[in-house]
Every structure is written in structure tokens, then in C-alpha cells.
Scaffold this motif. Structure first.
Motif, mmCIF file in Angstrom:
data_model
loop_
_atom_site.group_PDB
_atom_site.id
_atom_site.type_symbol
_atom_site.label_atom_id
_atom_site.label_comp_id
_atom_site.label_asym_id
_atom_site.label_seq_id
_atom_site.Cartn_x
_atom_site.Cartn_y
_atom_site.Cartn_z
ATOM 1 N N LYS A 1 -81.997 -44.080 70.109
ATOM 2 C CA LYS A 1 -81.709 -43.135 71.191
ATOM 3 C C LYS A 1 -80.695 -42.093 70.737
ATOM 4 C CE LYS A 1 -79.991 -42.805 75.938
ATOM 5 N NZ LYS A 1 -79.560 -43.570 77.119
ATOM 6 N N TYR A 2 -79.643 -42.549 70.071
ATOM 7 C CA TYR A 2 -78.577 -41.663 69.621
ATOM 8 C C TYR A 2 -78.794 -41.324 68.145
ATOM 9 C CZ TYR A 2 -76.591 -42.965 74.077
ATOM 10 O OH TYR A 2 -76.406 -43.174 75.424
ATOM 11 N N SER A 3 -79.852 -40.585 67.925
ATOM 12 C CA SER A 3 -80.258 -40.208 66.565
ATOM 13 C C SER A 3 -79.490 -38.965 66.107
ATOM 14 C CB SER A 3 -81.750 -39.906 66.545
ATOM 15 O OG SER A 3 -82.011 -38.765 67.350
ATOM 16 N N GLU A 4 -79.658 -38.628 64.842
ATOM 17 C CA GLU A 4 -79.037 -37.420 64.304
ATOM 18 C C GLU A 4 -79.518 -36.180 65.055
ATOM 19 O OE1 GLU A 4 -78.381 -35.021 60.099
ATOM 20 O OE2 GLU A 4 -79.332 -36.991 60.068
ATOM 21 N N ALA A 5 -80.792 -36.161 65.411
ATOM 22 C CA ALA A 5 -81.339 -35.014 66.147
ATOM 23 C C ALA A 5 -80.651 -34.866 67.505
ATOM 24 C CB ALA A 5 -82.844 -35.172 66.334
ATOM 25 N N PHE A 6 -80.339 -35.972 68.145
ATOM 26 C CA PHE A 6 -79.697 -35.955 69.457
ATOM 27 C C PHE A 6 -78.209 -35.630 69.350
ATOM 28 C CE2 PHE A 6 -77.727 -38.125 73.135
ATOM 29 C CZ PHE A 6 -78.427 -37.535 74.169
ATOM 30 N N LEU A 7 -77.540 -36.229 68.362
ATOM 31 C CA LEU A 7 -76.089 -36.106 68.237
ATOM 32 C C LEU A 7 -75.635 -34.888 67.435
ATOM 33 C CD1 LEU A 7 -75.304 -39.842 67.396
ATOM 34 C CD2 LEU A 7 -74.886 -38.688 69.583
#
Length: 176
Positions: free
Chosen positions: A17-23
Motif C-alpha cells: 500500500k505504501y509503495s515508492e510510487a505512493f510515498l
């Protein structure tokens, strides 16, 4: 557990859920970053805290007078409110009467069936509008900064970050 620890544990526990793309950075790097006392968060962190505490968080932005609501759709029965000045979030409290002791302040409000908290919302929006008229916010996109090391002037947070990355200088002061 303090806020940043709650956030770091939550993010570390769900790297999908908290991937590099998201964070915007790798999960592990983000966790180290948010634990740094010189850093602070925004929408991601408020969303995590709303879920952790089981309360909606309403964040009023002084510059735009917009209200961002975190935890909406989860049918939480309570809401807390923050005001954002462009740099920091501060908790809002309602005093029952002028001069009342701080322990009488109300910081948690019941969410009604219509998903509002009643007249308090109007009061907070009026506060945000009043602060906006008085320009009690920092426009991080357009403020002017001077490097405390080489004295070069930059405009906005983006230019300051670029200068810091290029030179290693991290001491900036706002100037007009």
C-alpha cells in the motif's frame, strides 16, 4: 506511541500500500525520513492518524480556506480539527467561554448523522477566512528565501530544495 512512530510503523507494515510510487521515496527511506524530528508530513500522515485514532481529521488551509477531511467514509463518530498555515498544522480547540481554563477546551467533536459537526464548522471556516485576510500563512510556492551560507536568493520551496541539493546548503531565511 507518538505520532511519527505510529506513522512509521503503519507504513513499514504495508509496503504494498505504501509503495515508492505512493510515498515518493522507498518505504524504508520514508520511514527513516518521517522519524527525523526536522521533518513533518501532510495528507498521507493525517490519513494514517485518522485511521489509527478512529476519528476524522479536518484540516483547514488558511491560504485557500479549503477543508481537507481525512477518514471520511469510515463512519467515524468523532472529528478533530487542525489549521494549516503553509508550514505547520496546529490543533484547534473550542473554549466554552472567554478566560476558561485550558482543561475545559473541547478538541473532539461529535459527527452528526448529516456528517457535519454543526455550527463549529462555520466558526472554523470564519477563522480561516479571517486569517487569510490577515495573510497569516506562508505561500511555500512563492515565498522568497536567502541562503544563509552563500546569500543567494531563491523563490519557493522548489528552488530552495534544488539549491540545497546542488550545494549542500540547508540554512535558509525568509525575506521580503
Amino acid at each position: 506511541m507518538i505520532f511519527v512512530q505510529v506513522i512509521a510503523v503503519t507504513v513499514a507494515s504495508d509496503p504494498t500500500k505504501y509503495s515508492e510510487a505512493f510515498l515518493g521515496k522507498p518505504n524504508e527511506e520514508y520511514c527513516a525520513w518521517i522519524l527525523d524530528s526536522e521533518k513533518w508530513g501532510g495528507a498521507i500522515e493525517l490519513s494514517i492518524l485518522a485511521d489509527y485514532y478512529g476519528r476524522e481529521i479536518a484540516a483547514y488551509d488558511i491560504q485557500t480556506t479549503r477543508c481537507d477531511l481525512y477518514g471520511q467514509g469510515n463512519n467515524y463518530s468523532e472529528r478533530v480539527m487542525l489549521i494549516y498555515d503553509g508550514l505547520h498544522y496546529d490543533a484547534l480547540a473550542m473554549s466554552p467561554f472567554e478566560g476558561a481554563p485550558e482543561e475545559f477546551d473541547q478538541t473532539i467533536f461529535a459527527v452528526r448523522k448529516d456528517r457535519t459537526i454543526g455550527p463549529v464548522e462555520r466558526l472554523v471556516l470564519n477563522l480561516a477566512r479571517d486569517q487569510q485576510r490577515k495573510r497569516r500563512y506562508t505561500d511555500t510556492s512563492n515565498f522568497t528565501l536567502r541562503c544563509g551560507v552563500c546569500q543567494i536568493g531563491v523563490v519557493g520551496q522548489k528552488e530552495a530544495m534544488e539549491h540545497a541539493q546542488a550545494t549542500g546548503h540547508v540554512n535558509f531565511q525568509e525575506y521580503r
